[in-house]
Design a protein around this motif. Sequence first.
Motif, PDB file in Angstrom:
ATOM      1  N   ASP A 119       0.910  -1.339  -0.001  1.00 51.05           N
ATOM      2  CA  ASP A 119      -0.090   0.074   0.139  1.00 51.05           C
ATOM      3  C   ASP A 119       1.071   1.242   0.106  1.00 51.05           C
ATOM      4  O   ASP A 119       0.599   2.201  -0.366  1.00 51.05           O
ATOM      5  N   GLY A 120       2.145   1.162   0.515  1.00 54.75           N
ATOM      6  CA  GLY A 120       2.987   2.269   0.630  1.00 54.75           C
ATOM      7  C   GLY A 120       2.714   3.040   1.753  1.00 54.75           C
ATOM      8  O   GLY A 120       2.940   4.427   1.584  1.00 54.75           O
ATOM      9  N   LYS A 137       5.060   3.191  -4.796  1.00 58.44           N
ATOM     10  CA  LYS A 137       3.953   4.151  -4.962  1.00 58.44           C
ATOM     11  C   LYS A 137       2.448   4.021  -4.425  1.00 58.44           C
ATOM     12  O   LYS A 137       2.286   2.965  -4.958  1.00 58.44           O
ATOM     13  N   PRO A 138       1.980   4.413  -3.399  1.00 56.30           N
ATOM     14  CA  PRO A 138       0.651   4.296  -2.990  1.00 56.30           C
ATOM     15  C   PRO A 138      -0.465   4.181  -4.337  1.00 56.30           C
ATOM     16  O   PRO A 138      -0.191   4.823  -5.284  1.00 56.30           O
ATOM     17  N   LYS A 171      -1.726  13.954  -0.094  1.00 60.52           N
ATOM     18  CA  LYS A 171      -0.668  14.141   0.314  1.00 60.52           C
ATOM     19  C   LYS A 171       0.647  13.334  -0.920  1.00 60.52           C
ATOM     20  O   LYS A 171       1.395  13.788  -1.311  1.00 60.52           O
ATOM     21  N   PRO A 172       0.255  11.919  -1.015  1.00 58.29           N
ATOM     22  CA  PRO A 172       1.213  11.218  -1.887  1.00 58.29           C
ATOM     23  C   PRO A 172       1.222  11.693  -2.988  1.00 58.29           C
ATOM     24  O   PRO A 172       2.156  11.876  -3.751  1.00 58.29           O
ATOM     25  N   LEU A 173       0.216  11.801  -3.704  1.00 64.61           N
ATOM     26  CA  LEU A 173      -0.239  12.410  -5.046  1.00 64.61           C
ATOM     27  C   LEU A 173       0.575  13.756  -5.321  1.00 64.61           C
ATOM     28  O   LEU A 173       1.327  14.049  -6.408  1.00 64.61           O
ATOM     29  N   ALA A 174       0.578  14.732  -4.292  1.00 68.58           N
ATOM     30  CA  ALA A 174       1.309  16.142  -4.593  1.00 68.58           C
ATOM     31  C   ALA A 174       2.604  15.653  -4.788  1.00 68.58           C
ATOM     32  O   ALA A 174       3.583  16.550  -5.461  1.00 68.58           O
ATOM     33  N   MET A 277      -2.852  -1.348  -9.357  1.00 68.00           N
ATOM     34  CA  MET A 277      -1.765  -0.675  -9.165  1.00 68.00           C
ATOM     35  C   MET A 277      -1.110  -1.543  -7.873  1.00 68.00           C
ATOM     36  O   MET A 277      -0.044  -1.521  -7.496  1.00 68.00           O
ATOM     37  N   LEU A 278      -2.324  -2.231  -7.017  1.00 72.23           N
ATOM     38  CA  LEU A 278      -1.910  -2.867  -6.017  1.00 72.23           C
ATOM     39  C   LEU A 278      -1.198  -4.124  -6.447  1.00 72.23           C
ATOM     40  O   LEU A 278      -0.327  -4.737  -6.040  1.00 72.23           O
ATOM     41  N   LEU A 279      -1.667  -4.805  -7.608  1.00 72.96           N
ATOM     42  CA  LEU A 279      -1.011  -5.806  -8.340  1.00 72.96           C
ATOM     43  C   LEU A 279       0.342  -5.598  -8.663  1.00 72.96           C
ATOM     44  O   LEU A 279       1.236  -6.365  -8.689  1.00 72.96           O
TER      45      LEU A 279
END
Length: 297
Positions: A119-120, A137-138, A171-174, A277-279
């Motif tokens: 999940d990051g 990356k999340p 936050k992570p996307l920023a 993206m989890l995969l």
Amino acid sequence: MTRVLDGNAVATSIRDGLSTSIDSLGEQGVTPGLATVLMSDDPSSETYVSMKQRDCEEVGINGIHVEIDVEAPAEELLSTIAELNTDPAVNGILVQLPLPDHVDKRAVLQAIDPMKDVDGFHPENVGLLVAGEPRYKPCTPHGVQKLLEAADVDPDGADAVIVGRSDIVGKPLANLLFQKQQGGNATVTVCHSHTDDLAAKTSAADIVVAAAGVPNLIDETMLAEGATVIDVGVNAVDADTEKGYRLTGDVDFERAKSVADVITPVPGGVGPMTRAMLLYNTVKAAGLQHDISVDLP
């Protein structure tokens, strides 16, 4: 013509690419394994986990599922995580959120081996992301990046506004969008519940990402002509349907579509990308843990 991004189609393309990556690992005796842990009786959480396990089966990832009684002490969940941390068949661990009130979410996330934190969310992985060297990356922010790429929307030099400052998306996307790397180099503004004159910020943006959890917060009056609009919100609103509700995003889709150049729908936009993206992270984790270089889509 406004382009409506089909998240299902982009996710399918990524999953197809991952199948090739998984075959490559298999040739070296490695089968990626993802453990999902559910400590909830919420039907939505049960559905999400079931879908993730089905995704694993379809691409060739070994899915391991563990259910813990919602009334069980937090120590039982932590003990389960400790066992999965040492299980060589498990490359990724996902603890489905939300957790019961008597369980400390941060303690649980910190208990996961950072190498298996697909999940990051572990502090070590958050730090690597902020430093510009992400291990994983999340999933939702990475999915947004992949959608932009699929639409040939390059954030480089663009003004991007993210509405929402959650640890999971905002936050992570920023961080991803302003990093000095491919898929980044944007000038990023993060807006939230204390932002003064939200419309002034969003209407000046080339890219708007709505992730506030407020139904139909963004409409065409708050957007620039030709903007790219990514709707992360998933909200259940009352409706005359069999279930008594319908899903809608944070963007008023029909109205926003009249000015946007690119827009994602809800459902069928960002949601499928999060699962894909989890995969992706699970396959990457398997490669890292076995010191095998894997080509990823």
